[in-house]
Design an enzyme around this catalytic site. Structure first.
Site, PDB file in Angstrom:
ATOM      1  N   SER A  56      -3.944   0.181  -2.376  1.00 54.81           N
ATOM      2  CA  SER A  56      -5.356   0.324  -2.753  1.00 54.81           C
ATOM      3  C   SER A  56      -5.988  -0.955  -3.275  1.00 54.81           C
ATOM      4  CB  SER A  56      -5.516   1.447  -3.785  1.00 54.81           C
ATOM      5  OG  SER A  56      -5.428   2.707  -3.150  1.00 54.81           O
ATOM      6  N   LYS A  59      -9.143  -1.885  -1.559  1.00 50.03           N
ATOM      7  CA  LYS A  59     -10.455  -1.438  -2.018  1.00 50.03           C
ATOM      8  C   LYS A  59     -11.233  -2.561  -2.711  1.00 50.03           C
ATOM      9  CE  LYS A  59      -9.307   3.483  -2.588  1.00 50.03           C
ATOM     10  NZ  LYS A  59      -7.865   3.532  -2.346  1.00 50.03           N
ATOM     11  N   SER A 303      -9.707   5.394  -7.553  1.00 49.88           N
ATOM     12  CA  SER A 303      -9.127   4.931  -6.291  1.00 49.88           C
ATOM     13  C   SER A 303      -9.361   5.949  -5.177  1.00 49.88           C
ATOM     14  CB  SER A 303      -7.628   4.659  -6.455  1.00 49.88           C
ATOM     15  OG  SER A 303      -7.168   3.773  -5.454  1.00 49.88           O
ATOM     16  N   ASN A 304     -10.635   6.208  -4.898  1.00 51.06           N
ATOM     17  CA  ASN A 304     -11.036   7.256  -3.978  1.00 51.06           C
ATOM     18  C   ASN A 304     -10.974   6.760  -2.530  1.00 51.06           C
ATOM     19  OD1 ASN A 304     -12.920   8.910  -2.343  1.00 51.06           O
ATOM     20  ND2 ASN A 304     -13.260   9.985  -4.269  1.00 51.06           N
ATOM     21  N   HIS A 356      -0.066   1.412   6.217  1.00 51.51           N
ATOM     22  CA  HIS A 356       0.977   0.415   6.037  1.00 51.51           C
ATOM     23  C   HIS A 356       0.784  -0.772   6.962  1.00 51.51           C
ATOM     24  CE1 HIS A 356       3.890   2.446   3.299  1.00 51.51           C
ATOM     25  NE2 HIS A 356       3.226   3.519   3.701  1.00 51.51           N
ATOM     26  N   THR A 416      -5.371  -0.901  -9.245  1.00 54.98           N
ATOM     27  CA  THR A 416      -4.015  -0.488  -8.909  1.00 54.98           C
ATOM     28  C   THR A 416      -3.888  -0.267  -7.408  1.00 54.98           C
ATOM     29  OG1 THR A 416      -4.662   1.812  -9.244  1.00 54.98           O
ATOM     30  CG2 THR A 416      -3.678   0.663 -11.120  1.00 54.98           C
TER      31      THR A 416
END
Length: 464
Positions: A56, A59, A303-304, A356, A416
């Site tokens: 994430s 983002k 962390s949407n 990934h 994160t």
């Protein structure tokens, strides 16, 4: 170990940072870059150009590009059209809902849409309720979602017509909560806000309170069937976010139920469809979401994933006329080029970091975090980052249970990242000396990497 780049750090500090890499983070597991926050100069880097899966931390790129390219005041539209005349409160035609990706639509929004139709004088609909989800194209399932993730909120399908069960804005999901009954009974369950056309099979049972909780709530892949299985001890509850199988249709099914509750009768019981809004259809209502500035903190702190990919597809549509992953990522690349970030070796697959197949490096992430500071939207970006050790969920976000020690309070503002065997953390920190830094740490190959990452960062703060 590879050559260390350093500036303004003494040899003793460099040696201690190197020991953190070797003894805590892991020589073959980590990449780490530390920059001076004011000058942007790299003070220490270990494998800083080594490509890693960002999880994430992707983002950071998607979010920064969205703030720049869409803008703080950008709002997602949803339009309601009718195709047909209204006589004696009867619509002799169809209702069209045209979506543009609003992730904040919820039960209250859909009730408001029903109210608009009723106020327009529509009590009876002879035609269908049709969803126009042509604003986005390509696959609805995010790249890299495995069979397990496909039914969970973090792997939810991306559609221009969607809904969220609460103000976390996990689009294209519902919440299913099971509550244990008496011993031997099936647990009861509730659904928030509605089943939306999905079905539930309850095969679970309540067991003694000292028994292990093995309850599982999940949707069977590529179906509309949710199953509740396993055992739940007396007195316990379980809550799971379950993704929609067909977000557009699932949202429309709930909307139709709310219309019925508002006194609007549909003549066709199975009258839900997907189609393109005719040019001659009449627009009767335009709904606008809250602004990106207002939803950005939820997006980053929690962390949407859905919002990340909605941002990405929207940027592709706005800039290139095609709302898919490929064209959204073109916008991200152009943004990085504009910021003069060295991303030549980077690989992109999505906007959330769930795949990934994404590859970034810590030198580049930390460089972007430095140059962002000059942008007019930086304050919004910075305030959206999780704050280490702040137990308020909407402040600490995904760091609310980490770095809880009093001496670490207000020292770590960072994004994160987690996917299987990958843990990342990048952002801003204040060292024990009071000096401010930018950092990026990426770990791969550890089943449980958070303890290593957190202990490593604590040691880094102690050193600098």
């Amino acid at each position: 170990m590879e050559e260390i780049q350093e500036k303004n750090l003494d040899c003793d500090t460099i040696t201690k940072l190197e020991q953190v890499v070797v003894t805590i983070l892991g020589e073959d597991k980590a990449t780490f870059t530390l920059r001076d926050r004011n000058s942007g100069e790299i003070l220490y880097t270990y494998r800083g150009g080594h490509l890693m899966r960002p999880a994430s931390n992707m983002k950071i790129l998607t979010g920064a590009a969205a703030l720049a390219e869409l803008g703080l005041e950008y709002r997602f539209k949803t339009e309601i059209y009718i195709d047909g005349n209204v006589e004696d409160h009867t619509l002799n035609g169809d209702i069209y809902v045209k979506g543009y990706g609003d992730p904040t639509i919820n039960e209250a929004t859909l009730k408001h849409f029903a109210k608009i139709l009723r106020e327009y004088g529509i009590h009876h609909v002879k035609g269908k309720l049709i969803g126009d989800d042509t604003y986005f194209s390509g696959e609805t399932l995010p790249p890299g979602v495995d069979d397990e993730g496909e039914t969970h909120y973090y792997g939810a399908r991306i559609s221009p017509i969607t809904m969220s069960p609460n103000d976390d804005f996990d689009a294209s999901t519902i919440i299913v909560e099971a509550t244990a009954g008496n011993f031997g009974e099936k647990p009861s369950f509730t659904v928030i806000p509605h089943l939306c056309g999905l079905q539930i099979s309850n095969e679970a049972k309540t067991v003694d309170k000292n028994t292990e909780n093995t309850l599982e709530i999940r949707r069977i892949n590529n179906t509309s069937q949710i199953v509740i299985t396993g055992e739940i001890p007396e007195g316990e509850k379980a809550k799971v976010w379950v993704s929609h199988q067909e977000p557009t249709k699932n949202t429309l099914l709930f909307f139709r139920e709310l219309c019925k509750g508002s006194g609007i009768r549909f003549e066709q019981e199975e009258g839900i469809d997907i189609g393109t809004t005719p040019k001659h259809a009449k627009l009767i209502h335009t709904h606008e979401s809250r602004s990106i500035a207002e939803m950005f903190s939820i997006f980053m702190k929690l962390s949407n994933n859905s919002i990340a990919d909605i941002f990405l597809k929207t940027m592709g549509k706005q800039k290139h006329g095609i709302g898919d992953y490929e064209h959204g990522l073109k916008v991200v690349r152009a943004y990085l080029e504009k910021q003069q970030i060295d991303f030549a070796t980077w690989q992109f697959a999505d906007g959330s970091g769930l795949s990934h197949h994404n590859r970034l490096h810590s030198n580049g992430i930390s460089e972007l975090l430095y140059v962002l500071q000059k942008e007019p939207y930086f304050q919004n970006f910075y305030e959206s980052l999780p704050v280490g050790g702040n137990i308020n969920r909407l402040v600490g976000g995904t760091l609310k249970d980490r770095f809880l020690e009093p001496e670490l309070q207000q020292r770590i503002f960072a994004k994160t990242g987690y996917i299987h065997e990958v843990n990342t953390l990048s952002g801003y920190l204040t060292g024990k000396s009071g000096r401010d830094y930018i950092f990026s740490i990426m770990l791969e190959g550890r089943e449980e990497g958070i303890p290593f990452l957190d202990e490593g960062l604590k040691a880094i703060i102690e050193v600098v």
